[in-house]
Design a protein around this motif. Sequence first.
Motif, PDB file in Angstrom:
ATOM      1  N   LEU A   1       0.845  -1.190   0.000  1.00 12.44           N
ATOM      2  CA  LEU A   1       0.000   0.000   0.000  1.00 12.44           C
ATOM      3  C   LEU A   1       0.881   1.240   0.000  1.00 12.44           C
ATOM      4  N   VAL A   2       0.633   2.124  -0.964  1.00 11.77           N
ATOM      5  CA  VAL A   2       1.401   3.357  -1.082  1.00 11.77           C
ATOM      6  C   VAL A   2       0.425   4.528  -1.033  1.00 11.77           C
ATOM      7  N   SER A   3       0.532   5.350  -0.002  1.00 12.22           N
ATOM      8  CA  SER A   3      -0.337   6.526   0.088  1.00 12.22           C
ATOM      9  C   SER A   3       0.003   7.469  -1.053  1.00 12.22           C
ATOM     10  N   ASN A   4      -1.056   7.983  -1.718  1.00 14.69           N
ATOM     11  CA  ASN A   4      -0.817   8.835  -2.875  1.00 14.69           C
ATOM     12  C   ASN A   4      -2.039   9.730  -3.092  1.00 14.69           C
ATOM     13  N   PHE A   5      -2.021  10.911  -2.482  1.00 10.15           N
ATOM     14  CA  PHE A   5      -3.177  11.804  -2.577  1.00 10.15           C
ATOM     15  C   PHE A   5      -3.460  12.231  -4.010  1.00 10.15           C
ATOM     16  N   THR A   6      -2.456  12.187  -4.886  1.00  6.58           N
ATOM     17  CA  THR A   6      -2.683  12.628  -6.265  1.00  6.58           C
ATOM     18  C   THR A   6      -3.642  11.705  -7.018  1.00  6.58           C
ATOM     19  N   VAL A   7      -3.843  10.490  -6.538  1.00 13.85           N
ATOM     20  CA  VAL A   7      -4.811   9.587  -7.161  1.00 13.85           C
ATOM     21  C   VAL A   7      -6.229  10.153  -7.030  1.00 13.85           C
ATOM     22  N   ALA A   8      -6.451  11.004  -6.043  1.00 19.35           N
ATOM     23  CA  ALA A   8      -7.756  11.660  -5.874  1.00 19.35           C
ATOM     24  C   ALA A   8      -7.874  12.906  -6.746  1.00 19.35           C
ATOM     25  N   GLY A   9      -6.852  13.209  -7.508  1.00 22.51           N
ATOM     26  CA  GLY A   9      -6.841  14.420  -8.327  1.00 22.51           C
ATOM     27  C   GLY A   9      -7.864  14.397  -9.449  1.00 22.51           C
ATOM     28  N   ASP A  10      -8.311  15.589  -9.805  1.00 21.44           N
ATOM     29  CA  ASP A  10      -9.253  15.774 -10.912  1.00 21.44           C
ATOM     30  C   ASP A  10      -8.554  16.624 -11.964  1.00 21.44           C
ATOM     31  N   ALA A  11      -8.279  16.008 -13.110  1.00 25.41           N
ATOM     32  CA  ALA A  11      -7.600  16.720 -14.200  1.00 25.41           C
ATOM     33  C   ALA A  11      -8.541  16.938 -15.379  1.00 25.41           C
ATOM     34  N   SER A  12      -9.840  16.950 -15.111  1.00 29.73           N
ATOM     35  CA  SER A  12     -10.811  17.059 -16.201  1.00 29.73           C
ATOM     36  C   SER A  12     -10.907  18.472 -16.770  1.00 29.73           C
ATOM     37  N   ARG A  13     -10.497  19.476 -16.003  1.00 34.72           N
ATOM     38  CA  ARG A  13     -10.557  20.855 -16.498  1.00 34.72           C
ATOM     39  C   ARG A  13      -9.186  21.508 -16.350  1.00 34.72           C
ATOM     40  N   GLY A  14      -8.882  22.373 -17.257  1.00 32.83           N
ATOM     41  CA  GLY A  14      -7.641  23.138 -17.172  1.00 32.83           C
ATOM     42  C   GLY A  14      -6.403  22.270 -17.289  1.00 32.83           C
ATOM     43  N   ARG A  15      -5.282  22.828 -16.848  1.00 33.73           N
ATOM     44  CA  ARG A  15      -4.003  22.136 -16.968  1.00 33.73           C
ATOM     45  C   ARG A  15      -3.404  21.761 -15.621  1.00 33.73           C
ATOM     46  N   ARG A  16      -3.997  22.232 -14.552  1.00 36.28           N
ATOM     47  CA  ARG A  16      -3.512  21.908 -13.211  1.00 36.28           C
ATOM     48  C   ARG A  16      -4.585  21.095 -12.493  1.00 36.28           C
ATOM     49  N   PRO A  17      -4.257  19.893 -12.040  1.00 33.95           N
ATOM     50  CA  PRO A  17      -5.277  19.086 -11.359  1.00 33.95           C
ATOM     51  C   PRO A  17      -5.701  19.713 -10.035  1.00 33.95           C
ATOM     52  N   GLY A  18      -6.940  19.447  -9.674  1.00 34.16           N
ATOM     53  CA  GLY A  18      -7.451  19.882  -8.378  1.00 34.16           C
ATOM     54  C   GLY A  18      -7.487  18.700  -7.428  1.00 34.16           C
ATOM     55  N   PHE A  19      -7.263  18.966  -6.167  1.00 30.39           N
ATOM     56  CA  PHE A  19      -7.195  17.902  -5.172  1.00 30.39           C
ATOM     57  C   PHE A  19      -8.217  18.095  -4.057  1.00 30.39           C
ATOM     58  N   GLU A  20      -9.333  18.729  -4.389  1.00 30.72           N
ATOM     59  CA  GLU A  20     -10.364  19.021  -3.395  1.00 30.72           C
ATOM     60  C   GLU A  20     -10.951  17.758  -2.781  1.00 30.72           C
ATOM     61  N   ARG A  21     -10.964  16.651  -3.536  1.00 28.89           N
ATOM     62  CA  ARG A  21     -11.546  15.401  -3.034  1.00 28.89           C
ATOM     63  C   ARG A  21     -10.643  14.695  -2.026  1.00 28.89           C
ATOM     64  N   ALA A  22      -9.359  15.012  -2.007  1.00 27.35           N
ATOM     65  CA  ALA A  22      -8.420  14.337  -1.103  1.00 27.35           C
ATOM     66  C   ALA A  22      -8.696  14.732   0.343  1.00 27.35           C
ATOM     67  N   ALA A  23      -8.633  13.739   1.222  1.00 29.49           N
ATOM     68  CA  ALA A  23      -8.850  13.977   2.653  1.00 29.49           C
ATOM     69  C   ALA A  23      -7.647  14.704   3.260  1.00 29.49           C
ATOM     70  N   PRO A  24      -7.860  15.453   4.348  1.00 31.46           N
ATOM     71  CA  PRO A  24      -6.740  16.063   5.066  1.00 31.46           C
ATOM     72  C   PRO A  24      -5.764  14.987   5.554  1.00 31.46           C
TER      73      PRO A  24
END
Length: 147
Positions: free
Chosen positions: A75-98
Motif C-alpha cells: 500500500l502506497v499513500s498517494n493523494f494525487t490519485v484523488a486528483g481531478d484533471a478534467s478541467r484546465g491544466r492543473r489538477p485539483g485535489f479538493e476530493r483528497a482527505a486532510p
Amino acid sequence: MRAVVQRVSRGRVIVDGQPVGEIGRGLVAFVAVERDDTDSDVAWLADKLVHLRIFDDEAGRLNRSVADVQGSVLLVSNFTVAGDASRGRRPGFERAAPAAEARAWLEALKEAVAARGVPVATGSFGQSMQVLVECDGPVTLVVERRR
C-alpha cells in the motif's frame, strides 16, 4: 477511497535511500483517501484488493486473486490519485482527505487487508518516496467505489 492497482512481480518503496516496504508477487496499490470515506469504504477496498481476480489460472485466464496465489499487497499513500484533471491544466485535489484523516484511514486499510490473511507492506505516509514496481502483465486498474 480510490486506488490505482498494479499486478506485480515485485514492488519496493525507498525513502531517503532506505527501503521501507517491499513485496514479491502481488499487488501494489497507490491509494488516495477522499474526504467522505467511511469504515465501509475501507472494508470494501480491503475486500476488493484481497479478492480481485487478476492473476492467471492454469488456463491463462484472469481468475485468481492475490490471496489465491499467496501474494502480498504493498500500500502506497498517494493523494494525487484523488486528483481531478478534467478541467484546465492543473489538477485539483479538493476530493483528497486532510493528512491526519488520510493517515488514519490508510492504517485502517492496512489492518483490514492483513485481517483477511494477506501480508501487507507500506510506503511512508507523507514522505517523498521512490516506488519501484515490476509490473506483471501489465495489469493495471483504477479501483473506486461509485456512490
